[in-house]
Design a protein around this motif. Structure first.
Motif, PDB file in Angstrom:
ATOM      1  N   ALA A 189       0.868  -1.187   0.000  1.00 13.75           N
ATOM      2  CA  ALA A 189       0.000   0.000   0.000  1.00 13.75           C
ATOM      3  C   ALA A 189       0.901   1.232   0.000  1.00 13.75           C
ATOM      4  O   ALA A 189       1.732   1.402   0.885  1.00 13.75           O
ATOM      5  N   VAL A 190       0.749   2.045  -1.047  1.00 13.73           N
ATOM      6  CA  VAL A 190       1.609   3.223  -1.196  1.00 13.73           C
ATOM      7  C   VAL A 190       0.743   4.440  -1.510  1.00 13.73           C
ATOM      8  O   VAL A 190       0.125   4.502  -2.578  1.00 13.73           O
ATOM      9  N   GLU A 191       0.695   5.382  -0.579  1.00 13.56           N
ATOM     10  CA  GLU A 191       0.002   6.654  -0.796  1.00 13.56           C
ATOM     11  C   GLU A 191      -1.422   6.482  -1.326  1.00 13.56           C
ATOM     12  O   GLU A 191      -1.806   7.086  -2.329  1.00 13.56           O
ATOM     13  N   GLY A 192      -2.171   5.626  -0.717  1.00 15.34           N
ATOM     14  CA  GLY A 192      -3.571   5.467  -1.091  1.00 15.34           C
ATOM     15  C   GLY A 192      -3.803   4.573  -2.292  1.00 15.34           C
ATOM     16  O   GLY A 192      -4.945   4.397  -2.717  1.00 15.34           O
ATOM     17  N   GLN A 193      -2.749   4.016  -2.852  1.00 15.23           N
ATOM     18  CA  GLN A 193      -2.874   3.109  -3.993  1.00 15.23           C
ATOM     19  C   GLN A 193      -2.329   1.728  -3.595  1.00 15.23           C
ATOM     20  O   GLN A 193      -1.632   1.602  -2.596  1.00 15.23           O
TER      21      GLN A 193
END
Lengths: 340, 323
Positions: free
Chosen positions: B196-200
């Protein structure tokens, strides 16, 4: 610059009323569109079902209710508050270029958040809005002190120049922290461009109440901003105590800006452009500019975020990038229109 | 006939001696290689003092090949000393455990810092300017953005003359891979690597060490991941979460920065509340956190530990049933 922001006689009263339901309808339409479209195509019936017969085991319902709805709510809150803060700042400073970003408030909030999270490892979300507010207030104080110290005092021009300098300085410090702390800074990379993706909706519990109070205070103070925008001498002649009023308005703007930054990062152009668009329609009466700016700002950010989410699927573009890409040419267009 | 003063004679003798002593260095054998920019570069036949301007993809492989660079690019965080990404975890070697000089971070490495370690060869990446370092030592430019990160081992072994060491590493890995293939029905098991990276949701296809292992063991993958270019990653909207489901989902976390498996799960939960209910991998206890440092390095050490991790997770277990 002072001339450009000075109010013309109050006008458009009937027309102003008529615009409110139109703006509300546009806002509602964009809100529904924001919830209806996204990376996954959902039938309209599913979207409606998610509201009226929510099933937590149905991922489509989760998309609507847990992913799209909070994001749309945050877009409304952030868009409305930034536009309102920009409108108030332009009125108080009698400077059409004033907005939370240009006067250092956004940079101050971002700087404080970056220091707290990447240097001191802050993990408590509850403290973030207060830290952002402290950063905004600190930056505002520095801008004001610098502007007061230059010959001629805190004029709109000196405030703008001081704000630009402070913003540039804080931006440079943020870059320096990035260089010294590359690894932990990775988590803030997208946030610093201004983004609504993956924002923690629980943050609204912390920033929502003070922002709501500031929003109401801004609307209540708006009539006096109209007088203030005519100049301090005129305002004082009409019985307005300009010093306390400016302090109250600054507090309102700081709370709104800091809350917006804590929610979505430093989004630019909304506070600058939206009040100008609104002024074209309702004139220079801040009783109308303030609520119109809030509604138009919310609608604008919803529209921009829809583009950010669906422009290049499956990826999303950071909302702040689209805000600037649309806001910059729009602002140039508005400037050209005013100068004709 | 004339006589030279004794001081002049002494000076001449010293100069001659110094010249003789310096001759082996001056006469060091060289060979010519072509780097990834197509430049023909004359390098020492047996380079002894290498400056590596990328830590994860140059320095770590060099160390695994048995070559310790005299200086390396690294990373910084305010509260700690500079470090080479993933190196201590994979090799035990870092700036504080070996005589390696920290040269700087990012792409803006100061040529003076490089000159100070007196290298006989400089290995740099495609986002750095070889001309800035050309006056110090021969510069070889390697592209670390290639989809197959392990090709860098071939290049580095060629440059440093460590082909034999590479063969040993390959042999060890082949044994580990064979064990995995013998015990796990890989073609019938789909695996996805996410974070999970910055809401993506970021998904990786055949990326670095874990990617190579999954590819060569012939594991299946979700259709959505097939959209990603080989050796790359892509960010997906959380709305597409079910498309990223697989029999086994490996979710990565940054152990070197102090993160734990729980941090990886918390990030997923913050991105998609209740995510576990919509992934059969998670429902079956097959959503497992692994350190990003090992999965994303190009390292034979990482290949080994990952191979055994997959065997432990996927090999048959005793059929224990209550009486």
């Amino acid at each position: 610059m002072t001339v450009a922001a000075a109010p013309s006689p109050v006008r458009h009263s009937a027309r102003s009323w008529s615009g409110v339901p139109v703006l509300l309808a546009i806002l509602a339409g964009l809100f529904l569109l924001h919830i209806a479209v996204g990376a996954k195509a959902l039938p309209l019936g599913t979207v409606v079902d998610a509201f009226f017969a929510f099933d937590s085991k149905d991922f489509d319902h989760v998309i609507v209710f847990n992913l799209r709805l909070p994001r749309a709510v945050i877009a409304v809150v952030v868009g409305a508050t930034l536009a309102l803060a920009g409108a108030l700042m332009q009125g108080v400073t009698r400077n059409p270029l004033a907005d939370p970003a240009l006067l250092g408030l956004t940079s101050g909030a971002a700087f404080a958040v970056v220091i707290a999270t990447s240097v001191y490892g802050l993990a408590t979300m509850a403290l973030l809005p207060w830290i952002a507010m402290a950063g905004s207030l600190g930056a505002a104080a520095i801008v004001y002190i610098i502007a007061r110290l230059v010959p001629g005092g805190a004029t709109p021009l000196s405030m703008t120049l001081a704000g630009a300098s402070v913003s540039a300085f804080l931006g440079a410090v943020i870059s320096a922290i990035h260089l010294l702390n590359q690894e932990t800074f990775e988590n803030l990379r997208v946030w610093l461009t201004g983004s609504l993706a993956g924002r923690d909706v629980t943050m609204l519990y912390y920033v929502g109440p003070p922002m709501l109070v500031a929003l109401l205070a801004g609307i209540l103070l708006a009539p006096r901003v109209t007088v203030l925008a005519m100049g301090d001498d005129v305002a004082q002649g009409l019985g307005v105590r300009t010093g306390p009023l400016k302090a109250q308005l600054l507090a309102v703007v700081v709370v709104l800006t800091a809350g917006a930054v804590a929610l979505a990062g430093p989004l630019g152009f909304i506070g600058l452009v939206i009040p100008h668009v609104v002024r074209l329609y309702v004139g220079s009466d801040y009783r109308w500019i303030v609520p119109y700016a809030a509604l138009a700002g919310a609608a604008y950010l919803l529209g921009v975020d829809i583009i950010a989410r669906v422009a290049i699927p499956p990826r999303e573009i950071s909302t702040g990038i689209i805000t600037a890409m649309i806001g910059a040419p729009l602002f140039v267009h508005l400037v050209r229109r005013r100068t004709r | 006939m004339f006589s030279l003063p004794s001081r002049a004679l002494t000076t001449a003798a010293a100069a001659l001696l110094a010249t003789c002593l310096a001759l082996p260095a001056l006469a060091q054998e060289t060979r010519t290689i072509t780097d990834d920019a197509g430049r023909s570069v004359e390098i020492p036949a047996d380079p002894q003092r290498i400056a590596s301007l990328q830590d994860l993809f140059f320095s770590v492989p060099l160390i695994e090949l048995g070559v310790t660079p005299v200086g390396s690019h690294g990373r910084v965080v305010i509260e700690s000393q500079p470090f080479m990404r993933s190196s201590k975890m994979l090799t035990g070697v870092d700036f504080d455990t070996a005589p390696i000089t920290f040269l700087g971070t990012g792409t803006e490495i100061d040529p003076e810092a490089v000159a100070a370690v007196d290298p006989d060869l400089i290995i740099l990446s495609t986002n750095q300017d070889p001309e800035a370092f050309a006056s110090i030592a021969p510069t070889v430019l390697l592209d670390f953005n290639r989809s197959d990160k392990f090709e860098l081992y071939d290049r580095l072994a060629e440059i440093t003359g460590t082909g034999d060491a590479l063969k040993l590493l390959e042999t060890r890995y082949a044994q580990q891979l064979n064990q995995l293939k013998a015990q796990v029905d890989a073609p019938n098991i789909s695996v996805n690597v996410i974070a999970a990276v910055e809401g993506q949701i970021r998904s990786y296809r055949h990326f670095a060490a874990l990617g190579r292992l999954l590819d060569e063991a012939d594991f299946a993958m979700p259709d959505a991941v097939k959209e990603i270019e080989y050796g790359k990653f892509a960010d997906f909207s959380p709305e597409r979460l079910p498309e990223l489901d697989a029999d086994l989902i490996l979710v990565t976390y940054r152990a070197e920065e102090g993160e734990t498996a729980q941090d990886a799960y918390d990030l997923l939960e913050a991105t998609i509340p209740g995510y576990c209910a919509f992934l059969k991998a998670c429902q079956n206890g097959r959503l497992i956190a692994v350190p990003r440092d090992e999965t994303f390095a190009s390292s034979y050490s990482a290949l080994g530990s990952l191979a055994y991790t997959l065997i432990a997770l996927l090999a048959p277990v005793p059929d224990v049933r209550p009486d």
